[in-house]
Design a protein around this motif. Structure first.
Motif, mmCIF file in Angstrom:
data_model
loop_
_atom_site.group_PDB
_atom_site.id
_atom_site.type_symbol
_atom_site.label_atom_id
_atom_site.label_comp_id
_atom_site.label_asym_id
_atom_site.label_seq_id
_atom_site.Cartn_x
_atom_site.Cartn_y
_atom_site.Cartn_z
ATOM 1 N N ALA A 66 0.842 -1.190 0.000
ATOM 2 C CA ALA A 66 0.000 0.000 0.000
ATOM 3 C C ALA A 66 0.876 1.238 0.000
ATOM 4 C CB ALA A 66 -0.916 0.007 1.219
ATOM 5 N N GLY A 67 0.472 2.251 -0.759
ATOM 6 C CA GLY A 67 1.246 3.480 -0.830
ATOM 7 C C GLY A 67 0.425 4.594 -1.435
ATOM 8 N N ARG A 68 1.080 5.701 -1.768
ATOM 9 C CA ARG A 68 0.359 6.884 -2.218
ATOM 10 C C ARG A 68 -0.163 6.789 -3.654
ATOM 11 N NH1 ARG A 68 3.909 11.976 0.204
ATOM 12 N NH2 ARG A 68 3.633 11.435 2.429
ATOM 13 N N GLU A 69 0.486 5.970 -4.486
ATOM 14 C CA GLU A 69 0.059 5.881 -5.879
ATOM 15 C C GLU A 69 0.233 4.461 -6.398
ATOM 16 O OE1 GLU A 69 2.488 8.059 -8.674
ATOM 17 O OE2 GLU A 69 4.201 7.967 -7.331
ATOM 18 N N VAL A 70 -0.325 4.213 -7.563
ATOM 19 C CA VAL A 70 -0.214 2.901 -8.197
ATOM 20 C C VAL A 70 1.207 2.707 -8.718
ATOM 21 C CG1 VAL A 70 -0.977 1.466 -10.122
ATOM 22 C CG2 VAL A 70 -2.647 2.849 -8.853
ATOM 23 N N VAL A 71 1.799 1.566 -8.378
ATOM 24 C CA VAL A 71 3.118 1.184 -8.885
ATOM 25 C C VAL A 71 3.069 -0.294 -9.250
ATOM 26 C CG1 VAL A 71 5.596 0.984 -8.427
ATOM 27 C CG2 VAL A 71 4.296 2.864 -7.396
ATOM 28 N N PHE A 72 3.487 -0.625 -10.459
ATOM 29 C CA PHE A 72 3.592 -2.014 -10.891
ATOM 30 C C PHE A 72 5.057 -2.337 -11.137
ATOM 31 C CE2 PHE A 72 -0.723 -1.269 -13.106
ATOM 32 C CZ PHE A 72 -1.413 -1.611 -11.950
ATOM 33 N N ASN A 73 5.533 -3.436 -10.574
ATOM 34 C CA ASN A 73 6.883 -3.911 -10.868
ATOM 35 C C ASN A 73 6.780 -5.332 -11.405
ATOM 36 O OD1 ASN A 73 9.451 -5.589 -9.720
ATOM 37 N ND2 ASN A 73 10.030 -3.548 -10.412
ATOM 38 N N VAL A 74 7.381 -5.533 -12.571
ATOM 39 C CA VAL A 74 7.322 -6.841 -13.235
ATOM 40 C C VAL A 74 8.735 -7.362 -13.437
ATOM 41 C CG1 VAL A 74 6.663 -8.050 -15.354
ATOM 42 C CG2 VAL A 74 5.168 -6.274 -14.419
ATOM 43 N N CYS A 75 8.929 -8.629 -13.149
ATOM 44 C CA CYS A 75 10.203 -9.296 -13.429
ATOM 45 C C CYS A 75 9.897 -10.558 -14.223
ATOM 46 C CB CYS A 75 10.936 -9.651 -12.146
ATOM 47 S SG CYS A 75 12.598 -10.306 -12.419
ATOM 48 N N LEU A 76 10.496 -10.666 -15.418
ATOM 49 C CA LEU A 76 10.269 -11.825 -16.273
ATOM 50 C C LEU A 76 11.533 -12.671 -16.394
ATOM 51 C CD1 LEU A 76 8.181 -10.347 -19.248
ATOM 52 C CD2 LEU A 76 7.377 -11.314 -17.075
ATOM 53 N N PHE A 77 11.327 -13.959 -16.672
ATOM 54 C CA PHE A 77 12.439 -14.903 -16.787
ATOM 55 C C PHE A 77 12.275 -15.765 -18.033
ATOM 56 C CE2 PHE A 77 11.610 -14.101 -12.315
ATOM 57 C CZ PHE A 77 12.865 -13.758 -11.836
ATOM 58 N N GLY A 78 13.405 -16.136 -18.601
ATOM 59 C CA GLY A 78 13.430 -17.060 -19.725
ATOM 60 C C GLY A 78 14.772 -17.767 -19.707
ATOM 61 N N SER A 79 15.080 -18.465 -20.770
ATOM 62 C CA SER A 79 16.375 -19.140 -20.848
ATOM 63 C C SER A 79 16.890 -19.096 -22.280
ATOM 64 C CB SER A 79 16.277 -20.590 -20.370
ATOM 65 O OG SER A 79 15.390 -21.331 -21.188
ATOM 66 N N SER A 80 18.200 -19.069 -22.423
ATOM 67 C CA SER A 80 18.810 -19.027 -23.748
ATOM 68 C C SER A 80 20.298 -19.325 -23.615
ATOM 69 C CB SER A 80 18.616 -17.647 -24.385
ATOM 70 O OG SER A 80 19.222 -17.584 -25.652
ATOM 71 N N LYS A 81 20.877 -19.893 -24.662
ATOM 72 C CA LYS A 81 22.312 -20.163 -24.637
ATOM 73 C C LYS A 81 23.125 -18.875 -24.699
ATOM 74 C CE LYS A 81 22.042 -24.770 -26.730
ATOM 75 N NZ LYS A 81 22.438 -25.622 -27.893
ATOM 76 N N ARG A 82 22.553 -17.851 -25.358
ATOM 77 C CA ARG A 82 23.279 -16.585 -25.477
ATOM 78 C C ARG A 82 22.295 -15.449 -25.712
ATOM 79 N NH1 ARG A 82 24.200 -14.181 -30.483
ATOM 80 N NH2 ARG A 82 23.112 -15.211 -32.221
ATOM 81 N N ILE A 83 22.764 -14.228 -25.533
ATOM 82 C CA ILE A 83 21.976 -13.066 -25.912
ATOM 83 C C ILE A 83 22.760 -12.279 -26.962
ATOM 84 C CG2 ILE A 83 20.857 -12.896 -23.666
ATOM 85 C CD1 ILE A 83 22.669 -10.470 -23.074
ATOM 86 N N VAL A 84 22.046 -11.567 -27.803
ATOM 87 C CA VAL A 84 22.695 -10.682 -28.773
ATOM 88 C C VAL A 84 23.063 -9.410 -28.020
ATOM 89 C CG1 VAL A 84 22.496 -9.475 -30.970
ATOM 90 C CG2 VAL A 84 21.234 -11.606 -30.595
ATOM 91 N N PRO A 85 24.341 -8.996 -28.019
ATOM 92 C CA PRO A 85 24.739 -7.826 -27.233
ATOM 93 C C PRO A 85 24.335 -6.513 -27.889
ATOM 94 C CG PRO A 85 26.600 -8.616 -28.497
ATOM 95 C CD PRO A 85 25.476 -9.609 -28.729
ATOM 96 N N ARG A 86 24.369 -5.450 -27.116
ATOM 97 C CA ARG A 86 24.175 -4.113 -27.672
ATOM 98 C C ARG A 86 25.404 -3.693 -28.478
ATOM 99 N NH1 ARG A 86 21.791 -0.537 -22.565
ATOM 100 N NH2 ARG A 86 19.696 -1.481 -22.498
ATOM 101 N N GLY A 87 26.541 -4.269 -28.128
ATOM 102 C CA GLY A 87 27.798 -3.781 -28.692
ATOM 103 C C GLY A 87 28.483 -4.679 -29.692
ATOM 104 N N GLY A 88 27.745 -5.373 -30.542
ATOM 105 C CA GLY A 88 28.368 -6.298 -31.478
ATOM 106 C C GLY A 88 28.426 -5.838 -32.922
ATOM 107 N N SER A 89 28.066 -4.580 -33.196
ATOM 108 C CA SER A 89 28.024 -4.098 -34.581
ATOM 109 C C SER A 89 29.404 -4.070 -35.219
ATOM 110 C CB SER A 89 27.423 -2.693 -34.624
ATOM 111 O OG SER A 89 26.114 -2.692 -34.099
ATOM 112 N N LYS A 90 29.450 -4.410 -36.517
ATOM 113 C CA LYS A 90 30.705 -4.446 -37.276
ATOM 114 C C LYS A 90 30.656 -3.422 -38.416
ATOM 115 C CE LYS A 90 32.180 -8.210 -35.065
ATOM 116 N NZ LYS A 90 31.023 -8.416 -34.170
ATOM 117 N N ASN A 91 31.821 -3.050 -38.900
ATOM 118 C CA ASN A 91 31.893 -2.159 -40.058
ATOM 119 C C ASN A 91 31.065 -2.714 -41.217
ATOM 120 O OD1 ASN A 91 33.537 -0.332 -38.803
ATOM 121 N ND2 ASN A 91 35.392 -0.860 -39.919
ATOM 122 N N ASN A 92 30.344 -1.842 -41.877
ATOM 123 C CA ASN A 92 29.507 -2.147 -43.042
ATOM 124 C C ASN A 92 28.191 -2.849 -42.703
ATOM 125 O OD1 ASN A 92 31.483 -1.064 -44.849
ATOM 126 N ND2 ASN A 92 32.635 -2.997 -44.654
#
Length: 316
Positions: free
Chosen positions: A121-147
């Motif tokens: 209970a508090g002064r305003e509505v707040v929703f917090n969601v945490c999701l889970f999954g599984s994978s061998k790898r993730i695609v990074p933000r920093g993997g871009s290559k020239n061209n």
């Protein structure tokens, strides 16, 4: 004393928690026994995230979408979730049932099983969601290559225009107003497209904090220069911006809330990407290319204009 922004607050927590080499990502990955677990958490706060005319069912769904969109960008399916809710003590039963219906709708839509959560209970509505999954790898933000080619699911700009209509009572044509408000109330993360094309991505990132933020973060982590040659918007947005005397680039690049994602691919995979986009009925736009250098520039009339990170930042 200067006011701390979001990035400075994050750095304080990283330092205190010993995460000196922390690299910002859309999702977190950790190993449990022999399995790689993918996790994402996001918080939706009434005073900053729920505009007028948004029902609690829409807000609840959107709080799930915020996490789903990050999974989509990484080509991973969310499977389980934990939901925490905060309600004012004066809230009505009907509004609580409305919120619960929104969570149920989102979980059915994206195939997520809710394990449990917390109620407060508090002064305003707040929703917090945490999701889970599984994978061998993730695609990074920093993997871009020239061209590499830069693509975005899209289009962009409707949510910024929609928020302007809802918050600042901006006007527009009937069809445009309806489309823009709907983009705010009912965003559609591109989960199937991410799952189908993950193997082609060199780098990806969710765009919900604004396209300029996404592009700059990907360029920074990739240690490359992103050259943007095409703006991912439609003609009706141009017409609206002109009629309302709004900055078109501001709507497209700095508005945020789209829950689309940006990805880079080797040019040899372009036809496969386009074919899959057509099969899945997912609109994608080629917006530029990657080259040596740093930062993000808009290429217009044979000139390069620096695109600064002016997306959404808490405490800004």
């Amino acid at each position: 004393m200067s006011k701390l922004d979001e990035s400075e607050i994050i750095k304080i927590f990283q330092k205190k928690l010993g995460n000196k080499n922390f690299v910002s990502e859309d999702v977190e990955i950790f190993k449990l026994n022999k399995s790689n677990i993918i996790a994402k958490t996001d918080t939706l706060v009434e005073s900053t995230d729920i505009p007028p005319k948004m029902k609690l069912s829409d807000a609840a769904r959107k709080s799930v979408v915020a996490c789903v969109s990050d999974f989509a960008a990484k080509g991973i399916k969310p499977e389980y979730g934990i939901i925490s809710v905060n309600f004012p003590s004066s809230i009505s039963r009907s509004k609580i049932e409305d919120a619960a219906a929104g969570f149920r709708k989102a979980c059915k839509e994206f195939g997520i099983s809710i394990l449990g959560g917390d109620t407060n209970a508090g002064r305003e509505v707040v929703f917090n969601v945490c999701l889970f999954g599984s994978s061998k790898r993730i695609v990074p933000r920093g993997g871009s290559k020239n061209n590499d080619l830069i693509f975005a699911t899209g289009p962009f700009g409707y949510t910024a225009a929609g928020l302007g209509i809802l918050l600042d009572k901006k006007k527009g044509s009937r069809d445009f107003v309806k489309k823009s408000i709907q983009s705010v109330l009912n965003p559609k993360p591109r989960v199937n497209f991410g799952l189908k094309n993950k193997k082609y991505f060199t780098a990806t990132m969710d765009s919900s904090d604004g396209l300029s933020t996404t592009l700059n973060e990907m360029a920074k982590q990739s240690k490359k220069k992103f050259v943007i040659t095409s703006s991912p918007h439609k003609k009706d947005l141009e017409t609206h911006a002109k009629s309302q005397k709004l900055n078109l680039d501001g709507l497209v690049f700095h508005g945020g809330e789209e829950y689309e994602f940006v990805f880079t691919v080797n040019p040899k995979h372009k036809q496969a990407i386009l074919k899959n986009a057509k099969l899945l009925k997912t609109p994608i736009i080629e917006i530029g290319h990657v080259t040596t250098g740093k930062g993000v520039v808009l290429q217009r009339n044979n000139k390069e204009i620096v695109l600064k990170d002016s997306g959404w930042k808490h405490f800004r």
